[in-house]
Design a protein around this motif. Structure first.
Motif: not given
Length: 174
Positions: A57-78
């Motif tokens: 859940a910590q990793k998902r929170a960071l992933f969501a924040y960085l996806s929003e800020k950078t516009g990137k969404r790495p295919d391998w997720g967290i």
């Protein structure tokens, strides 16, 4: 510059590796543990602590924040520092092979919803795992196993023997 505060020292390595999938090291400032108090006045995205949520859940929170800020969404997720086909097999209930408690459909669902892995990568994992199920297992202790890994990480974990370098057109033309 992306400022990230990680108060949970125990998971700071994994969270830092995840952040590096979004931004280069010189664009990233991460503080953790005792450094958090020193940087109290600065503006940071703060990863919720372990008392508030589990590691993924910590990793998902960071992933969501960085996806929003950078516009990137790495295919391998967290996923960081793991062998993803092994995780797929564990989620599918394929260990041992005769037990299929959860099944590959459920493994795909979990990888996409909880680990944020893209549908294309979960399909690749399923295809690879299903192929592996056709390979006979030799329980002879003197048997040799071969592992073929395809590194996908932008950085190299301490235990990994594969090198990983970012590709840039500039470096390729030099």
């Amino acid at each position: 510059m992306y400022n990230i505060k990680i108060s949970d020292e125990k998971n700071s390595y994994e969270l830092t590796e995840l952040a590096k999938m979004f931004v280069l090291g010189d664009e990233l400032r991460i503080v953790s543990g005792s450094q958090c108090k020193e940087a109290a006045e600065e503006v940071f995205f703060t990863v919720p602590g372990a008392d508030e949520m589990d590691r993924n859940a910590q990793k998902r929170a960071l992933f969501a924040y960085l996806s929003e800020k950078t516009g990137k969404r790495p295919d391998w997720g967290i996923l960081t520092g793991v062998r993803p086909v092994k995780l797929f097999g564990k989620l599918a209930g394929g260990m041992p092979r005769s037990e299929m408690r959860n099944g590959p459909d459920n493994a795909e669902r979990i990888l996409q919803s909880e680990y944020l892995v893209s549908p294309e990568k979960t399909a690749l994992l399923r295809e690879t795992w299903e192929f592996q199920q056709t390979v006979p297992v030799d329980r002879d202790p003197s048997a040799v196993g071969i592992y073929v890994g395809i590194p996908f990480c932008p950085t190299r974990c301490l235990y990994c023997s594969f090198t990983s370098n970012r590709y840039s057109r500039q470096a390729a033309s030099d």
